[in-house]
Scaffold this motif. Sequence first.
Motif, PDB file in Angstrom:
ATOM      1  N   ARG A   1     -23.858 -28.507-122.089  1.00 24.24           N
ATOM      2  CA  ARG A   1     -23.592 -27.124-122.477  1.00 24.24           C
ATOM      3  C   ARG A   1     -22.112 -26.998-122.804  1.00 24.24           C
ATOM      4  NH1 ARG A   1     -27.556 -23.324-121.006  1.00 24.24           N
ATOM      5  NH2 ARG A   1     -29.295 -24.267-119.848  1.00 24.24           N
ATOM      6  N   LYS A   2     -21.819 -26.451-123.964  1.00 21.20           N
ATOM      7  CA  LYS A   2     -20.434 -26.269-124.378  1.00 21.20           C
ATOM      8  C   LYS A   2     -20.244 -24.870-124.936  1.00 21.20           C
ATOM      9  CE  LYS A   2     -18.854 -30.943-125.417  1.00 21.20           C
ATOM     10  NZ  LYS A   2     -17.961 -31.717-126.295  1.00 21.20           N
ATOM     11  N   PRO A   3     -19.017 -24.331-124.818  1.00 30.15           N
ATOM     12  CA  PRO A   3     -18.725 -23.088-125.533  1.00 30.15           C
ATOM     13  C   PRO A   3     -18.958 -23.317-127.022  1.00 30.15           C
ATOM     14  CG  PRO A   3     -16.970 -23.630-123.987  1.00 30.15           C
ATOM     15  CD  PRO A   3     -17.863 -24.827-124.052  1.00 30.15           C
ATOM     16  N   PRO A   4     -19.461 -22.333-127.750  1.00 29.48           N
ATOM     17  CA  PRO A   4     -19.757 -22.526-129.171  1.00 29.48           C
ATOM     18  C   PRO A   4     -18.585 -23.086-129.975  1.00 29.48           C
ATOM     19  CG  PRO A   4     -20.722 -20.485-128.410  1.00 29.48           C
ATOM     20  CD  PRO A   4     -19.905 -21.003-127.275  1.00 29.48           C
TER      21      PRO A   4
ATOM     22  N   ILE B   1     -28.543 -30.413-126.196  1.00 23.48           N
ATOM     23  CA  ILE B   1     -27.223 -29.819-126.410  1.00 23.48           C
ATOM     24  C   ILE B   1     -27.393 -28.315-126.582  1.00 23.48           C
ATOM     25  CG2 ILE B   1     -25.147 -29.768-127.861  1.00 23.48           C
ATOM     26  CD1 ILE B   1     -25.816 -32.623-128.718  1.00 23.48           C
ATOM     27  N   TRP B   2     -26.629 -27.565-125.798  1.00 26.01           N
ATOM     28  CA  TRP B   2     -26.680 -26.106-125.838  1.00 26.01           C
ATOM     29  C   TRP B   2     -25.325 -25.543-126.239  1.00 26.01           C
ATOM     30  CZ3 TRP B   2     -30.881 -22.923-123.990  1.00 26.01           C
ATOM     31  CH2 TRP B   2     -31.990 -23.639-123.541  1.00 26.01           C
ATOM     32  N   ALA B   3     -25.338 -24.592-127.156  1.00 24.10           N
ATOM     33  CA  ALA B   3     -24.154 -23.768-127.417  1.00 24.10           C
ATOM     34  C   ALA B   3     -24.279 -22.559-126.496  1.00 24.10           C
ATOM     35  CB  ALA B   3     -24.115 -23.326-128.876  1.00 24.10           C
ATOM     36  N   ASP B   4     -23.332 -22.451-125.573  1.00 29.41           N
ATOM     37  CA  ASP B   4     -23.490 -21.466-124.500  1.00 29.41           C
ATOM     38  C   ASP B   4     -22.244 -20.579-124.389  1.00 29.41           C
ATOM     39  OD1 ASP B   4     -23.931 -20.056-122.171  1.00 29.41           O
ATOM     40  OD2 ASP B   4     -24.733 -21.769-121.065  1.00 29.41           O
TER      41      ASP B   4
END
Length: 269
Positions: free
Chosen positions: A146-149, A210-213
């Motif tokens: 998970r990463k910041p967009p 992979i998540w844009a969080d």
Amino acid sequence: MRPDLRIAVVGLGAIGTKVVEALDRGIDGLVLTAVSVQNPEKHRGRLASLARPPAMLPIAALVDVADIVIECAPSHLVRSIVAPFVRAGKTAVVLSAGALLDHDDLIELAKQHGGQIVVPTGALIGLDAVTAAAVGTIHSVRMITRKPPGGLAGAPYIVANNIGIEGLTEPLRIFDGSAREAARGFPANVNVAAALSLAGIGPDRTTIEIWADPTVTRNMHRIEVDSDSARFSMSIENIPSENPKTGLITALSVIACLRKLRASLRVGT
């Protein structure tokens, strides 16, 4: 007394700069001899301020003045950096681990000539455990990132699939597939997945989400491993460096790797 190992660094971004500064402060048995950058004028002043300024050379000239090269550069430069060193029986420390999946012949080249490719732990924990489990049988390895967009902006997979991540108000899963596919689609973001796959069951059997969080401010990775010797999970939340795609701990991992080279005590596999 063994002679100092001569170190060259390619790239002076968030990681390379910290590594160069640490070498300049002093690491036992190592000496910084050269750096290579795409824009020499941009970095000339910074290098001149070091206690022992290194030579600034093109990539092709580094193998003549160094025993070890540290790759902190864009992934498309990996072959030009690594091949001369391993062909000469020397060592290349590679941070763009994802590039090794598309250039795995470099591993065979190193084997043929007595060279070595080293992939530091980087932004992950537990690679020692995965490596140990791989001596036996690993059934599955799954990673959830998970990463910041902003840390995913511009990734080729996002661009090619026209995925909108700006203005997100809730987490969005943008990828679910193999580590090999992830390395190609997110070359600046998931070198951790490539390193995990190389330590364990390979890039085609290692899977990753992979998540844009927008709810997180750190780069977060969770790894789940099932093997015949142990079942374990690991989580890490990395504080981003000046480059939001890279965690602060990555540069520290390289420095720790360098300290091990001539250390009287080495801890960990």
